[in-house]
Design a protein around this motif. Sequence first.
Motif, PDB file in Angstrom:
ATOM      1  N   HIS A 209       0.850  -1.191   0.000  1.00 46.06           N
ATOM      2  CA  HIS A 209       0.000   0.000   0.000  1.00 46.06           C
ATOM      3  C   HIS A 209       0.884   1.239   0.000  1.00 46.06           C
ATOM      4  O   HIS A 209       2.058   1.183   0.341  1.00 46.06           O
ATOM      5  CB  HIS A 209      -0.961   0.004   1.197  1.00 46.06           C
ATOM      6  CG  HIS A 209      -0.275  -0.023   2.524  1.00 46.06           C
ATOM      7  ND1 HIS A 209       0.054   1.106   3.213  1.00 46.06           N
ATOM      8  CD2 HIS A 209       0.166  -1.054   3.292  1.00 46.06           C
ATOM      9  CE1 HIS A 209       0.651   0.793   4.352  1.00 46.06           C
ATOM     10  NE2 HIS A 209       0.730  -0.525   4.412  1.00 46.06           N
ATOM     11  N   ILE A 210       0.300   2.341  -0.404  1.00 48.26           N
ATOM     12  CA  ILE A 210       1.022   3.610  -0.491  1.00 48.26           C
ATOM     13  C   ILE A 210       0.613   4.492   0.683  1.00 48.26           C
ATOM     14  O   ILE A 210      -0.566   4.640   0.979  1.00 48.26           O
ATOM     15  CB  ILE A 210       0.689   4.335  -1.819  1.00 48.26           C
ATOM     16  CG1 ILE A 210       1.023   3.470  -3.030  1.00 48.26           C
ATOM     17  CG2 ILE A 210       1.375   5.692  -1.894  1.00 48.26           C
ATOM     18  CD1 ILE A 210       2.493   3.223  -3.233  1.00 48.26           C
ATOM     19  N   LYS A 211       1.585   5.074   1.359  1.00 44.17           N
ATOM     20  CA  LYS A 211       1.337   6.037   2.430  1.00 44.17           C
ATOM     21  C   LYS A 211       2.177   7.282   2.167  1.00 44.17           C
ATOM     22  O   LYS A 211       3.254   7.216   1.579  1.00 44.17           O
ATOM     23  CB  LYS A 211       1.712   5.461   3.805  1.00 44.17           C
ATOM     24  CG  LYS A 211       0.814   4.358   4.278  1.00 44.17           C
ATOM     25  CD  LYS A 211      -0.565   4.881   4.558  1.00 44.17           C
ATOM     26  CE  LYS A 211      -1.475   3.763   4.990  1.00 44.17           C
ATOM     27  NZ  LYS A 211      -2.848   4.106   5.042  1.00 44.17           N
TER      28      LYS A 211
ATOM     29  N   VAL B  30       0.359   9.972   7.161  1.00 39.83           N
ATOM     30  CA  VAL B  30      -1.034  10.424   7.166  1.00 39.83           C
ATOM     31  C   VAL B  30      -1.893   9.229   6.775  1.00 39.83           C
ATOM     32  O   VAL B  30      -1.742   8.665   5.691  1.00 39.83           O
ATOM     33  CB  VAL B  30      -1.247  11.593   6.188  1.00 39.83           C
ATOM     34  CG1 VAL B  30      -2.691  12.043   6.213  1.00 39.83           C
ATOM     35  CG2 VAL B  30      -0.316  12.748   6.531  1.00 39.83           C
ATOM     36  N   LEU B  31      -2.790   8.809   7.679  1.00 42.21           N
ATOM     37  CA  LEU B  31      -3.630   7.635   7.421  1.00 42.21           C
ATOM     38  C   LEU B  31      -4.934   8.020   6.732  1.00 42.21           C
ATOM     39  O   LEU B  31      -5.286   7.467   5.703  1.00 42.21           O
ATOM     40  CB  LEU B  31      -3.927   6.907   8.728  1.00 42.21           C
ATOM     41  CG  LEU B  31      -2.706   6.416   9.521  1.00 42.21           C
ATOM     42  CD1 LEU B  31      -3.144   5.765  10.811  1.00 42.21           C
ATOM     43  CD2 LEU B  31      -1.875   5.481   8.685  1.00 42.21           C
ATOM     44  N   ARG B  32      -5.659   8.970   7.318  1.00 39.10           N
ATOM     45  CA  ARG B  32      -6.950   9.383   6.750  1.00 39.10           C
ATOM     46  C   ARG B  32      -7.419  10.622   7.505  1.00 39.10           C
ATOM     47  O   ARG B  32      -6.813  11.048   8.466  1.00 39.10           O
ATOM     48  CB  ARG B  32      -7.978   8.262   6.838  1.00 39.10           C
ATOM     49  CG  ARG B  32      -8.339   7.855   8.246  1.00 39.10           C
ATOM     50  CD  ARG B  32      -9.260   6.644   8.270  1.00 39.10           C
ATOM     51  NE  ARG B  32      -9.467   6.187   9.608  1.00 39.10           N
ATOM     52  CZ  ARG B  32      -8.652   5.427  10.305  1.00 39.10           C
ATOM     53  NH1 ARG B  32      -7.533   5.026   9.765  1.00 39.10           N
ATOM     54  NH2 ARG B  32      -8.934   5.063  11.532  1.00 39.10           N
TER      55      ARG B  32
ATOM     56  N   SER C 122       6.264  19.237   3.003  1.00 36.51           N
ATOM     57  CA  SER C 122       6.497  18.366   1.851  1.00 36.51           C
ATOM     58  C   SER C 122       6.123  16.929   2.230  1.00 36.51           C
ATOM     59  O   SER C 122       6.464  16.450   3.304  1.00 36.51           O
ATOM     60  CB  SER C 122       7.953  18.446   1.404  1.00 36.51           C
ATOM     61  OG  SER C 122       8.801  18.039   2.454  1.00 36.51           O
ATOM     62  N   PHE C 123       5.401  16.282   1.330  1.00 32.72           N
ATOM     63  CA  PHE C 123       4.956  14.913   1.531  1.00 32.72           C
ATOM     64  C   PHE C 123       5.842  13.982   0.722  1.00 32.72           C
ATOM     65  O   PHE C 123       6.191  14.271  -0.417  1.00 32.72           O
ATOM     66  CB  PHE C 123       3.504  14.740   1.081  1.00 32.72           C
ATOM     67  CG  PHE C 123       2.513  15.416   1.979  1.00 32.72           C
ATOM     68  CD1 PHE C 123       1.934  14.723   3.025  1.00 32.72           C
ATOM     69  CD2 PHE C 123       2.157  16.738   1.779  1.00 32.72           C
ATOM     70  CE1 PHE C 123       1.022  15.339   3.854  1.00 32.72           C
ATOM     71  CE2 PHE C 123       1.254  17.366   2.603  1.00 32.72           C
ATOM     72  CZ  PHE C 123       0.682  16.664   3.648  1.00 32.72           C
ATOM     73  N   ILE C 124       6.176  12.858   1.320  1.00 29.15           N
ATOM     74  CA  ILE C 124       6.974  11.844   0.638  1.00 29.15           C
ATOM     75  C   ILE C 124       6.092  10.612   0.464  1.00 29.15           C
ATOM     76  O   ILE C 124       5.531  10.091   1.430  1.00 29.15           O
ATOM     77  CB  ILE C 124       8.238  11.495   1.458  1.00 29.15           C
ATOM     78  CG1 ILE C 124       9.093  12.742   1.641  1.00 29.15           C
ATOM     79  CG2 ILE C 124       9.018  10.379   0.780  1.00 29.15           C
ATOM     80  CD1 ILE C 124      10.231  12.567   2.619  1.00 29.15           C
ATOM     81  N   LYS C 125       5.982  10.152  -0.760  1.00 30.77           N
ATOM     82  CA  LYS C 125       5.165   8.985  -1.081  1.00 30.77           C
ATOM     83  C   LYS C 125       6.024   7.735  -0.915  1.00 30.77           C
ATOM     84  O   LYS C 125       7.087   7.622  -1.523  1.00 30.77           O
ATOM     85  CB  LYS C 125       4.655   9.107  -2.518  1.00 30.77           C
ATOM     86  CG  LYS C 125       3.784   7.992  -2.984  1.00 30.77           C
ATOM     87  CD  LYS C 125       3.331   8.281  -4.416  1.00 30.77           C
ATOM     88  CE  LYS C 125       2.546   7.161  -4.998  1.00 30.77           C
ATOM     89  NZ  LYS C 125       2.104   7.443  -6.369  1.00 30.77           N
ATOM     90  N   GLU C 126       5.553   6.804  -0.061  1.00 27.40           N
ATOM     91  CA  GLU C 126       6.298   5.577   0.197  1.00 27.40           C
ATOM     92  C   GLU C 126       5.411   4.357   0.010  1.00 27.40           C
ATOM     93  O   GLU C 126       4.223   4.390   0.322  1.00 27.40           O
ATOM     94  CB  GLU C 126       6.851   5.570   1.633  1.00 27.40           C
ATOM     95  CG  GLU C 126       7.929   6.570   1.878  1.00 27.40           C
ATOM     96  CD  GLU C 126       8.509   6.478   3.282  1.00 27.40           C
ATOM     97  OE1 GLU C 126       7.978   5.720   4.106  1.00 27.40           O
ATOM     98  OE2 GLU C 126       9.490   7.176   3.546  1.00 27.40           O
TER      99      GLU C 126
END
Length: 186
Positions: free
Chosen positions: A112-114, A127-129, A167-171
């Motif tokens: 999954h992507i977070k 960030v979950l939801r 800034s958000f990092i997609k992992e």
Amino acid sequence: MGITAIISTLTVVIGLIISGRALISKTELEKLFFTNEQKIKMYYYKLVGLSGLISILVGDLYILWNITFGTKTGEKANWGFAIALTFVIFICCLISLGNLERVVQNFFIKSHIKFKVNLENIGDVYVLRMLKEDICICSKDPNADYNKNDLESGYILVKLDDLINKSFIKEKHEKSNMSIWEKLLD
């Protein structure tokens, strides 16, 4: 049905299509900040759309089969049965596609992507939801959503204003292991 009823019905249907398309056309980061209501609307829009496509395809294939192999013309084809078949397939798809999607996600999709963000005084959190329109549920554990029985995951409530200009990092993360029953009944 009068002309005003037809115009009203068309207006409502067009409005639903436009608002549903607006939800689906968002980026992954924008969808992360959807409220539960928006996620439910998007889910049902996609479910009704896919069910409609499948049912119309089955009805068309039935008519095509009758015309090709049944030595019937389009005028002599059993249109009443084709419409009834389309309606029954639509209802069956509405009932079953959501469950089928959940089983496919639980058994075949292994990651999954977070999105990770660095907050002052807390450090890196995922960030979950959204809890409400202005509050996010975050955690240091990217699998906190999948550990439903683990209340020690350390949920952190963060105001949306605190995330602006970060800034958000997609992992990509592997999902935690679930038992067969959890995968089926999730």
